[in-house]
Design a protein around this motif. Structure first.
Motif, PDB file in Angstrom:
ATOM      1  N   ASP A 180       0.825  -1.211   0.000  1.00  0.00           N
ATOM      2  CA  ASP A 180       0.000   0.000   0.000  1.00  0.00           C
ATOM      3  C   ASP A 180       0.858   1.260   0.000  1.00  0.00           C
ATOM      4  OD1 ASP A 180      -2.267  -1.569   0.009  1.00  0.00           O
ATOM      5  OD2 ASP A 180      -2.689  -1.279   2.154  1.00  0.00           O
ATOM      6  N   THR A 181       1.993   1.191   0.658  1.00  0.00           N
ATOM      7  CA  THR A 181       2.924   2.318   0.689  1.00  0.00           C
ATOM      8  C   THR A 181       3.585   2.517  -0.667  1.00  0.00           C
ATOM      9  OG1 THR A 181       3.355   1.933   3.029  1.00  0.00           O
ATOM     10  CG2 THR A 181       4.987   3.210   1.854  1.00  0.00           C
ATOM     11  N   GLY A 182       3.686   1.451  -1.447  1.00  0.00           N
ATOM     12  CA  GLY A 182       4.321   1.530  -2.758  1.00  0.00           C
ATOM     13  C   GLY A 182       5.764   1.084  -2.763  1.00  0.00           C
ATOM     14  N   LEU A 183       6.213   0.473  -1.666  1.00  0.00           N
ATOM     15  CA  LEU A 183       7.607   0.034  -1.583  1.00  0.00           C
ATOM     16  C   LEU A 183       7.838  -1.349  -2.184  1.00  0.00           C
ATOM     17  CD1 LEU A 183       8.468   1.287   2.006  1.00  0.00           C
ATOM     18  CD2 LEU A 183       9.318   2.207  -0.157  1.00  0.00           C
ATOM     19  N   VAL A 184       6.850  -2.233  -2.084  1.00  0.00           N
ATOM     20  CA  VAL A 184       7.005  -3.585  -2.613  1.00  0.00           C
ATOM     21  C   VAL A 184       5.795  -3.962  -3.463  1.00  0.00           C
ATOM     22  CG1 VAL A 184       8.372  -4.335  -0.617  1.00  0.00           C
ATOM     23  CG2 VAL A 184       5.933  -4.830  -0.693  1.00  0.00           C
ATOM     24  N   ARG A 185       6.021  -4.987  -4.288  1.00  0.00           N
ATOM     25  CA  ARG A 185       4.930  -5.641  -5.007  1.00  0.00           C
ATOM     26  C   ARG A 185       4.819  -7.033  -4.394  1.00  0.00           C
ATOM     27  NH1 ARG A 185       6.912  -2.640  -9.355  1.00  0.00           N
ATOM     28  NH2 ARG A 185       8.521  -4.128  -9.880  1.00  0.00           N
ATOM     29  N   TYR A 186       3.635  -7.332  -3.895  1.00  0.00           N
ATOM     30  CA  TYR A 186       3.386  -8.630  -3.270  1.00  0.00           C
ATOM     31  C   TYR A 186       2.319  -9.342  -4.071  1.00  0.00           C
ATOM     32  CZ  TYR A 186       1.479 -11.968   0.091  1.00  0.00           C
ATOM     33  OH  TYR A 186       1.009 -13.103   0.691  1.00  0.00           O
ATOM     34  N   ASP A 187       2.654 -10.504  -4.590  1.00  0.00           N
ATOM     35  CA  ASP A 187       1.714 -11.327  -5.335  1.00  0.00           C
ATOM     36  C   ASP A 187       1.278 -12.468  -4.426  1.00  0.00           C
ATOM     37  OD1 ASP A 187       0.422 -13.169  -7.011  1.00  0.00           O
ATOM     38  OD2 ASP A 187       1.697 -12.668  -8.720  1.00  0.00           O
ATOM     39  N   ALA A 188       0.090 -12.336  -3.839  1.00  0.00           N
ATOM     40  CA  ALA A 188      -0.406 -13.325  -2.879  1.00  0.00           C
ATOM     41  C   ALA A 188      -0.656 -14.682  -3.533  1.00  0.00           C
ATOM     42  CB  ALA A 188      -1.672 -12.812  -2.206  1.00  0.00           C
ATOM     43  N   GLU A 189      -1.077 -14.688  -4.787  1.00  0.00           N
ATOM     44  CA  GLU A 189      -1.332 -15.959  -5.474  1.00  0.00           C
ATOM     45  C   GLU A 189      -0.046 -16.736  -5.708  1.00  0.00           C
ATOM     46  OE1 GLU A 189      -3.679 -15.965  -9.012  1.00  0.00           O
ATOM     47  OE2 GLU A 189      -5.199 -14.660  -8.111  1.00  0.00           O
ATOM     48  N   ARG A 190       0.981 -16.057  -6.187  1.00  0.00           N
ATOM     49  CA  ARG A 190       2.266 -16.708  -6.456  1.00  0.00           C
ATOM     50  C   ARG A 190       3.153 -16.746  -5.217  1.00  0.00           C
ATOM     51  NH1 ARG A 190       4.565 -13.476 -11.092  1.00  0.00           N
ATOM     52  NH2 ARG A 190       6.455 -14.394 -10.220  1.00  0.00           N
ATOM     53  N   GLU A 191       2.755 -16.010  -4.186  1.00  0.00           N
ATOM     54  CA  GLU A 191       3.514 -15.904  -2.936  1.00  0.00           C
ATOM     55  C   GLU A 191       4.939 -15.427  -3.192  1.00  0.00           C
ATOM     56  OE1 GLU A 191       3.108 -19.602  -0.767  1.00  0.00           O
ATOM     57  OE2 GLU A 191       1.143 -18.973  -0.026  1.00  0.00           O
ATOM     58  N   THR A 192       5.019 -14.300  -3.937  1.00  0.00           N
ATOM     59  CA  THR A 192       6.311 -13.683  -4.204  1.00  0.00           C
ATOM     60  C   THR A 192       6.255 -12.216  -3.796  1.00  0.00           C
ATOM     61  OG1 THR A 192       5.702 -13.112  -6.477  1.00  0.00           O
ATOM     62  CG2 THR A 192       6.879 -15.202  -6.138  1.00  0.00           C
ATOM     63  N   VAL A 193       7.424 -11.681  -3.520  1.00  0.00           N
ATOM     64  CA  VAL A 193       7.542 -10.280  -3.129  1.00  0.00           C
ATOM     65  C   VAL A 193       8.804  -9.706  -3.759  1.00  0.00           C
ATOM     66  CG1 VAL A 193       8.698 -10.820  -0.943  1.00  0.00           C
ATOM     67  CG2 VAL A 193       7.481  -8.674  -1.178  1.00  0.00           C
ATOM     68  N   GLU A 194       8.721  -8.443  -4.182  1.00  0.00           N
ATOM     69  CA  GLU A 194       9.865  -7.769  -4.780  1.00  0.00           C
ATOM     70  C   GLU A 194       9.749  -6.275  -4.544  1.00  0.00           C
ATOM     71  OE1 GLU A 194       9.945  -7.899  -9.120  1.00  0.00           O
ATOM     72  OE2 GLU A 194       7.770  -8.053  -9.124  1.00  0.00           O
ATOM     73  N   PHE A 195      10.872  -5.589  -4.692  1.00  0.00           N
ATOM     74  CA  PHE A 195      10.855  -4.140  -4.569  1.00  0.00           C
ATOM     75  C   PHE A 195      10.019  -3.535  -5.685  1.00  0.00           C
ATOM     76  CE2 PHE A 195      14.756  -3.577  -1.842  1.00  0.00           C
ATOM     77  CZ  PHE A 195      14.122  -2.777  -0.906  1.00  0.00           C
ATOM     78  N   ALA A 196       9.268  -2.502  -5.362  1.00  0.00           N
ATOM     79  CA  ALA A 196       8.531  -1.723  -6.351  1.00  0.00           C
ATOM     80  C   ALA A 196       9.243  -0.397  -6.597  1.00  0.00           C
ATOM     81  CB  ALA A 196       7.096  -1.480  -5.881  1.00  0.00           C
ATOM     82  N   VAL A 197      10.297  -0.150  -5.851  1.00  0.00           N
ATOM     83  CA  VAL A 197      11.077   1.081  -5.977  1.00  0.00           C
ATOM     84  C   VAL A 197      12.539   0.720  -6.195  1.00  0.00           C
ATOM     85  CG1 VAL A 197       9.546   2.450  -4.510  1.00  0.00           C
ATOM     86  CG2 VAL A 197      11.479   1.269  -3.481  1.00  0.00           C
ATOM     87  N   ASP A 198      13.295   1.686  -6.632  1.00  0.00           N
ATOM     88  CA  ASP A 198      14.734   1.517  -6.731  1.00  0.00           C
ATOM     89  C   ASP A 198      15.282   1.337  -5.316  1.00  0.00           C
ATOM     90  OD1 ASP A 198      17.583   2.408  -6.787  1.00  0.00           O
ATOM     91  OD2 ASP A 198      17.125   2.647  -8.923  1.00  0.00           O
ATOM     92  N   ARG A 199      16.194   0.433  -5.130  1.00  0.00           N
ATOM     93  CA  ARG A 199      16.754   0.156  -3.802  1.00  0.00           C
ATOM     94  C   ARG A 199      17.354   1.393  -3.145  1.00  0.00           C
ATOM     95  NH1 ARG A 199      16.225  -4.117  -6.435  1.00  0.00           N
ATOM     96  NH2 ARG A 199      16.291  -6.228  -5.648  1.00  0.00           N
ATOM     97  N   ARG A 200      17.819   2.313  -3.962  1.00  0.00           N
ATOM     98  CA  ARG A 200      18.418   3.541  -3.424  1.00  0.00           C
ATOM     99  C   ARG A 200      17.426   4.376  -2.633  1.00  0.00           C
ATOM    100  NH1 ARG A 200      20.961   5.313  -9.016  1.00  0.00           N
ATOM    101  NH2 ARG A 200      18.935   4.498  -9.543  1.00  0.00           N
ATOM    102  N   VAL A 201      16.133   4.166  -2.868  1.00  0.00           N
ATOM    103  CA  VAL A 201      15.109   4.906  -2.123  1.00  0.00           C
ATOM    104  C   VAL A 201      15.148   4.524  -0.651  1.00  0.00           C
ATOM    105  CG1 VAL A 201      12.610   5.184  -1.808  1.00  0.00           C
ATOM    106  CG2 VAL A 201      13.588   5.221  -4.111  1.00  0.00           C
ATOM    107  N   VAL A 202      15.340   3.247  -0.352  1.00  0.00           N
ATOM    108  CA  VAL A 202      15.283   2.784   1.039  1.00  0.00           C
ATOM    109  C   VAL A 202      16.645   2.634   1.706  1.00  0.00           C
ATOM    110  CG1 VAL A 202      13.062   1.624   0.729  1.00  0.00           C
ATOM    111  CG2 VAL A 202      15.172   0.339   0.411  1.00  0.00           C
ATOM    112  N   GLU A 203      17.724   2.634   0.943  1.00  0.00           N
ATOM    113  CA  GLU A 203      19.052   2.419   1.523  1.00  0.00           C
ATOM    114  C   GLU A 203      19.390   3.381   2.661  1.00  0.00           C
ATOM    115  OE1 GLU A 203      21.647   2.336  -1.863  1.00  0.00           O
ATOM    116  OE2 GLU A 203      21.241   0.214  -2.226  1.00  0.00           O
TER     117      GLU A 203
END
Length: 118
Positions: A84-107
């Motif tokens: 919801d914040t926009g930091l990750v993409r979570y696919d509940a069906e496939r049970e995968t998660v990944e960054f939705a932003v460039d890593r430099r945003v959170v570093e």
């Protein structure tokens, strides 16, 4: 005027600004911090199970019961919040998660939280 973090790694049409308040809320929970720190080390999407296992081990509770508790809390609480914040993409069906932003945003936030590997 409130500064915002541009979300340059999002898919077209998904772009929005992440406010400092949203970032601080995302970092207000240790499991969300651990999630973002783990994702920062990975070049692509990871499985929810791998993430839960990583967190269970980091919490020094490597039992199957603890793993299940972490998995459930991630799936129902933390990953939807980070999505919801926009930091990750979570696919509940496939049970995968990944960054939705460039890593430099959170570093910088990860370093402030003590995750020096970020």
């Amino acid at each position: 005027m409130m500064p915002k973090t541009r979300n340059s790694n999002q898919r077209k049409g998904d772009r929005h600004e992440i406010t400092p308040t949203q970032l601080f809320a995302a970092f207000s929970n240790e499991r969300r911090q651990q999630t973002l720190a783990y994702l920062a080390q990975k070049p692509a999407a990871i499985s929810l199970g791998d993430l839960a296992e990583y967190i269970a081990i980091k919490e020094e509770q490597p039992s199957y019961e603890w793993y299940e508790r972490v998995l459930t809390e991630l799936a129902h609480n933390h990953l939807p919040h980070l999505q919801d914040t926009g930091l990750v993409r979570y696919d509940a069906e496939r049970e995968t998660v990944e960054f939705a932003v460039d890593r430099r945003v959170v570093e910088p936030y990860l370093r402030l939280a003590g995750y020096t590997d970020a």
